[in-house]
Design an enzyme around this catalytic site. Structure first.
Site, PDB file in Angstrom:
ATOM      1  N   GLN A  13       0.655  -0.981  -0.441  1.00  0.00           N
ATOM      2  CA  GLN A  13       0.073  -0.188   0.400  1.00  0.00           C
ATOM      3  C   GLN A  13       0.831   1.159   0.209  1.00  0.00           C
ATOM      4  O   GLN A  13       0.510   2.036  -0.923  1.00  0.00           O
ATOM      5  CB  GLN A  13      -0.800   0.071   1.328  1.00  0.00           C
ATOM      6  CG  GLN A  13      -1.841   1.466   1.400  1.00  0.00           C
ATOM      7  CD  GLN A  13      -2.960   1.401   2.885  1.00  0.00           C
ATOM      8  OE1 GLN A  13      -1.826   1.252   3.805  1.00  0.00           O
ATOM      9  NE2 GLN A  13      -3.486   2.423   2.464  1.00  0.00           N
ATOM     10  N   ILE A  36       8.841  -9.498  -2.828  1.00  0.00           N
ATOM     11  CA  ILE A  36       8.752 -11.137  -3.317  1.00  0.00           C
ATOM     12  C   ILE A  36       7.372 -11.198  -4.123  1.00  0.00           C
ATOM     13  O   ILE A  36       7.187 -12.468  -4.892  1.00  0.00           O
ATOM     14  CB  ILE A  36       8.117 -11.322  -2.325  1.00  0.00           C
ATOM     15  CG1 ILE A  36       6.818 -11.204  -0.932  1.00  0.00           C
ATOM     16  CG2 ILE A  36       9.246 -12.437  -1.294  1.00  0.00           C
ATOM     17  CD1 ILE A  36       6.696 -12.083  -0.259  1.00  0.00           C
ATOM     18  N   TYR A 143       1.959  -6.834  16.647  1.00  0.00           N
ATOM     19  CA  TYR A 143       2.608  -6.337  15.120  1.00  0.00           C
ATOM     20  C   TYR A 143       3.493  -5.264  16.061  1.00  0.00           C
ATOM     21  O   TYR A 143       4.834  -4.843  15.598  1.00  0.00           O
ATOM     22  CB  TYR A 143       1.726  -5.805  14.491  1.00  0.00           C
ATOM     23  CG  TYR A 143       1.765  -4.260  14.003  1.00  0.00           C
ATOM     24  CD1 TYR A 143       2.587  -5.290  12.143  1.00  0.00           C
ATOM     25  CD2 TYR A 143       1.326  -3.423  13.794  1.00  0.00           C
ATOM     26  CE1 TYR A 143       3.005  -3.967  11.750  1.00  0.00           C
ATOM     27  CE2 TYR A 143       1.493  -2.092  12.796  1.00  0.00           C
ATOM     28  CZ  TYR A 143       2.262  -2.135  11.921  1.00  0.00           C
ATOM     29  OH  TYR A 143       2.608  -1.003  10.768  1.00  0.00           O
TER      30      TYR A 143
HETATM   31  N1  SER Z   1      -2.485   0.041   9.652  1.00  0.00           N
HETATM   32  C1  SER Z   1      -2.327  -0.322  10.384  1.00  0.00           C
HETATM   33  C2  SER Z   1      -2.660  -1.624  11.131  1.00  0.00           C
HETATM   34  O1  SER Z   1      -3.794  -1.553  11.376  1.00  0.00           O
HETATM   35  C3  SER Z   1      -1.110  -0.053  11.548  1.00  0.00           C
HETATM   36  O2  SER Z   1       0.016   0.513  11.803  1.00  0.00           O
HETATM   37  O3  SER Z   1      -1.840  -2.269  11.099  1.00  0.00           O
END
Ligand code: SER
Length: 315
Positions: A13, A36, A143
């Protein structure tokens, strides 16, 4: 100065638009796109492209040497929602790709790195309003843990080895050129597509979930500007807070209804609600504004107009 840029994750994106923007500034052949998987046509046709795995140090090194790369933008990552499903894979990708570029810089093979951080570095114990640059950070997602750890390593490599690495804590990013994948803020892109296609959207977050967001053009400008700043002005070497707007699903719906009055939204929150609830609502980005002159341009209603104008041809 001879500058040659490598973008790792150029099919994603952010990477797609960043590649085109940087090619506009430095010239098509100075900006090597890699991923990739193959990228969008405009990326593939406008300049060099290499198939590259962000986890493969030797392969990255080969590309760096053969193109005489000076700057690397590492945009490959697994985002918040997908990372909850594949925790170890997310950790491997998000950390090893970062170590690969940090180590290339430590060894003097590249001069400068951009690596994106995220509002996901914050967690449920962080103040939710005007979240300060320095505050409690106890991320509760895979994350977020990978991004917070990455920030620590960036600062460490800067302090110990003099690595010139720069970073921003992106909010949710909204764009019309490339769809996001696997994030918690993705609803704010999908809602525009569904508004045009079906006049209706079923939202995976509840109506009151306020999150920090930004239009892609602003995010790209911030990315390039932090990279252009004089090294002494980049005082924060973990990652800068960055803000433009904050809204919840109800507010983006109202903004869309100014153009599509009969657009309807329904709410069906899933596991992503808990992720969103752990993140800040509004961000204090004074440091970025002061240190390297950050200014956002696009607000919610302007973004809605741009998104609908650009997407309506597709439906
Ligand atoms: N936009 C990302 C997500 O929703 C956050 O960094 O994972």
């Amino acid at each position: 100065m001879k500058k040659r840029i490598l973008i790792i994750g150029a099919s994603g994106q952010i990477g797609t638009e960043l590649t085109m923007y940087l090619r506009g500034i430095y010239g098509n052949h100075k900006v090597i796109a890699s991923d990739i998987a193959e990228a969008a046509d405009e990326v593939m046709k406008s300049g060099p492209f290499e198939i590259l795995d962000a986890m493969d140090y030797d392969a990255i090194q080969d590309v760096v040497i053969s193109y005489e790369i000076t700057d690397v933008y590492l945009m490959a990552a697994m985002l918040s929602a997908t990372a909850e499903k594949f925790p170890m894979k997310a950790w491997d990708l998000n950390m090893n790709s970062l170590f690969n570029v940090l180590n290339l810089a430590k060894e003097g093979k590249i001069d400068k790195i951009f690596w994106p951080s995220s509002i996901a570095v914050f967690g449920p114990t962080t103040p939710k309003q005007d979240t300060p640059q320095q505050t409690i950070m106890e991320p509760s997602t895979v994350y977020g843990i990978s991004k917070q750890t990455g920030e620590r390593w960036c600062e460490y490599y800067h302090n110990k080895y003099g690595v010139d690495v720069r970073s921003i804590r992106y909010p949710g990013l909204i764009s019309y050129k490339t769809q996001p994948g696997g994030g918690t803020t993705d609803y704010a892109v999908d809602i525009y597509h569904k508004a045009l296609k079906h006049n209706k959207y079923i939202c995976f977050l509840n109506e009151e979930t306020t999150l920090p967001m930004m239009f892609m053009d602003d995010a790209i400008r911030a990315t390039v500007n932090v990279m252009l700043a004089a090294p002494e002005d980049v005082k924060i070497r973990n990652a800068y807070n960055l803000a433009a707007m904050s809204f919840n699903p109800q507010e983006i719906t109202a903004s869309i209804q100014k153009h599509i009055p009969d657009f309807k939204i329904e709410y069906n929150p899933d596991f992503r609600q808990e992720i969103a609830d752990s993140w800040p609502q509004t961000i204090d980005d004074k440091a970025a504004r002061k240190d390297w002159g950050w200014e956002h341009k696009v607000d919610l209603d302007e973004m809605t107009k741009i998104m609908l104008d650009n997407l309506k041809g597709e439906y």
